[in-house]
Design a protein around this motif. Structure first.
Motif, PDB file in Angstrom:
ATOM      1  N   CYS A 113       3.477  -5.125   2.936  1.00 22.59           N
ATOM      2  CA  CYS A 113       4.355  -5.826   1.988  1.00 22.59           C
ATOM      3  C   CYS A 113       5.298  -6.783   2.703  1.00 22.59           C
ATOM      4  O   CYS A 113       6.371  -7.099   2.196  1.00 22.59           O
ATOM      5  N   CYS A 144       3.065   0.820   6.473  1.00 17.03           N
ATOM      6  CA  CYS A 144       1.863   0.001   6.685  1.00 17.03           C
ATOM      7  C   CYS A 144       2.169  -1.479   6.926  1.00 17.03           C
ATOM      8  O   CYS A 144       1.339  -2.204   7.447  1.00 17.03           O
ATOM      9  N   GLN A 145       3.329  -1.933   6.574  1.00 13.53           N
ATOM     10  CA  GLN A 145       3.764  -3.328   6.749  1.00 13.53           C
ATOM     11  C   GLN A 145       2.935  -4.326   5.942  1.00 13.53           C
ATOM     12  O   GLN A 145       2.976  -5.522   6.198  1.00 13.53           O
ATOM     13  N   GLY A 200       7.384   2.035   3.962  1.00 13.23           N
ATOM     14  CA  GLY A 200       7.834   1.343   5.171  1.00 13.23           C
ATOM     15  C   GLY A 200       6.935   1.562   6.366  1.00 13.23           C
ATOM     16  O   GLY A 200       7.358   1.334   7.506  1.00 13.23           O
ATOM     17  N   CYS A 222       9.132  -3.248   0.392  1.00 19.50           N
ATOM     18  CA  CYS A 222       9.303  -1.915  -0.198  1.00 19.50           C
ATOM     19  C   CYS A 222      10.518  -1.183   0.356  1.00 19.50           C
ATOM     20  O   CYS A 222      10.855  -0.102  -0.101  1.00 19.50           O
ATOM     21  N   ALA A 281       0.844  -1.205   0.000  1.00 15.22           N
ATOM     22  CA  ALA A 281       0.000   0.000   0.000  1.00 15.22           C
ATOM     23  C   ALA A 281       0.874   1.247   0.000  1.00 15.22           C
ATOM     24  O   ALA A 281       1.039   1.889  -1.031  1.00 15.22           O
ATOM     25  N   CYS A 282       1.489   1.594   1.154  1.00 18.27           N
ATOM     26  CA  CYS A 282       2.128   2.914   1.262  1.00 18.27           C
ATOM     27  C   CYS A 282       3.459   3.017   0.501  1.00 18.27           C
ATOM     28  O   CYS A 282       3.838   4.078   0.062  1.00 18.27           O
ATOM     29  N   ARG A 283       4.187   1.960   0.372  1.00 10.94           N
ATOM     30  CA  ARG A 283       5.538   1.921  -0.222  1.00 10.94           C
ATOM     31  C   ARG A 283       6.510   2.847   0.510  1.00 10.94           C
ATOM     32  O   ARG A 283       7.460   3.359  -0.066  1.00 10.94           O
TER      33      ARG A 283
HETATM   34  S1  FES Z   1       4.006  -1.051   1.234  1.00  5.55           S
HETATM   35 FE1  FES Z   1       3.651  -0.171   3.188  1.00  5.55          FE
HETATM   36  S2  FES Z   1       5.366  -0.878   4.326  1.00  5.55           S
HETATM   37 FE2  FES Z   1       5.765  -1.615   2.339  1.00  5.55          FE
END
Ligand code: FES
Ligand SMILES: Cc1cc2nc3c(=O)[nH]c(=O)nc-3n(C[C@H](O)[C@H](O)[C@H](O)COP(=O)(O)OP(=O)(O)OC[C@H]3O[C@@H](n4cnc5c(N)ncnc54)[C@H](O)[C@@H]3O)c2cc1C
Length: 325
Positions: free
Chosen positions: A42, A39-40, A37, A72, A33-35
């Motif tokens: 990924c 939202c976790q 680091g 990410c 989601a956030c890319r």
């Molecule tokens: S996409 Fe959100 S922490 Fe990696």
């Protein structure tokens, strides 16, 4: 060229790519989601070499020990064999028990659990649609109501998850929910410490949880909440917050509008500017910042320069997903 192996398939990666980039570029579907680091969503696991430490920032010790990492944030230095995490242990199924518009764009979504859901006020969870699309949302209620979670979800034009919540998700349907995450939350103790809370848009959600939890736990220091938006339509729960401020001596609430508006009940200007100018020094204060990433990151620095200790600044930037699942 170093190689990434997933499910027996090999993917070459470039030195400036993350594990997530490599897999998405190869059309492998990886939840994210956030890319940034945060939202976790990924989360992946290395089956051989230890992941770089940067890719494990913010993960629990137990996960780090098992070589979990954030795809990410992972720029591998050598070959890696990786796997998607086993989600069975940390995803819980909830039922939609309420939906209510709080403003034209903000939906209050209530999820119910059969068993107690453990969280701190102000944390967030990742919600997953049946097709796997995953997004982070902050919890707006307090742990006192531990069998339900409340969210304030802002509809973005063409936003895939938020539009689905607003338009399609119905009461009675089921949704997959991660465990509670994040460190921007209320912790009991230092009950006389002054609290400054600044949020923009749906950034009010975690702050309401934090304010209510602090008051439930007998926080006696001043609690100042600033909620900001460009226009009055972006603010919500104004009457409820004003009523709380009238009834609770140590709680103040300031709704702020930064664009044009002629309504007296709003303070004119950006919420973080008004919040920071309300006191000469933030030495000794605890600061909570939630919402637009630019506001959060700027205000973090400004609060520090105004005397707040870095360990007393808690922030959740609501990063948007730039693409994909
Ligand atoms: S996409 Fe959100 S922490 Fe990696
Ligand atoms: C820790 C954390 C907590 C969060 N908590 C909340 C919360 O409590 N409430 C909440 O509502 N959101 C929250 N978010 C944001 C949320 O996770 C989603 O990113 C958001 O709901 C958008 O998802 P979407 O699938 O609807 O949009 P997507 O389909 O992912 O679309 C986003 C895209 O829309 C575009 N876009 C961005 N803004 C606009 C705009 N104003 N108009 C048009 N297009 C735009 C961008 O280019 C972006 O690529 C949080 C995020 C994080 C990281």
């Amino acid at each position: 060229m170093a190689t990434l192996t997933l499910n027996g398939n090999k993917y070459p990666y470039q030195s400036n790519e993350t594990v997530l980039d490599t897999l998405l570029n190869a059309n492998v579907e990886i939840p994210h989601a956030c890319r940034e680091g945060v939202c976790q969503s990924c989360l992946m696991r290395s089956l051989d070499n230890s992941p770089p430490s940067l890719a494990q920032n913010g993960l629990k010790d137990t996960l780090q020990h098992k070589k979990y990492f954030l795809a990410c944030r992972c720029y591998p230095k050598q070959d890696m064999t990786v796997a998607l995490p086993d989600h069975e242990g940390n995803e819980i199924i909830a039922e939609v028990s309420g939906k209510e518009l709080l403003s034209a764009d903000i939906m209050r979504l209530v999820l119910s659990f059969e068993e107690e859901f453990s969280f701190y006020a102000g944390q967030f969870v990742n919600l997953k649609r049946p097709d796997g699309l995953t997004r982070s949302y902050s919890i707006a209620n307090t742990p006192a109501q531990s069998n339900t979670l409340e969210f304030h979800i802002k509809r973005l034009p063409n936003g895939r998850f938020s539009s689905w919540v607003h338009e399609e998700l119905a009461v009675g349907e089921k949704l997959s929910v991660s465990e509670a995450k994040g460190t921007c939350h209320y912790l009991p103790g230092k009950y006389d410490q002054p609290l400054l809370l600044v949020g923009t848009g749906s950034g009010l959600a975690p702050l309401i949880g934090i304010v209510n939890d602090a008051l439930n736990k007998g926080h006696s220091g001043p609690i100042r909440l600033y909620h900001g938006s460009r226009d009055p339509e972006g603010l919500y729960l104004i009457d409820e917050m004003q009523a709380l401020a009238e009834n609770v001596e140590n709680f103040d609430y300031t709704p702020c509008v930064s664009g044009e508006n002629d309504r007296e009940k709003f303070t004119k200007g950006r919420a973080h500017d008004i919040a920071l100018s309300s006191t000469d020094s933030l030495t000794g204060w605890r600061v909570y910042l939630c919402g637009h990433p630019e506001m959060v990151n700027q205000t973090k620095m400004m609060a520090y320069l105004k005397g707040a200790s870095l360990s007393d600044i808690y922030a959740d930037a609501f990063y948007l997903s730039s693409s994909g699942k």
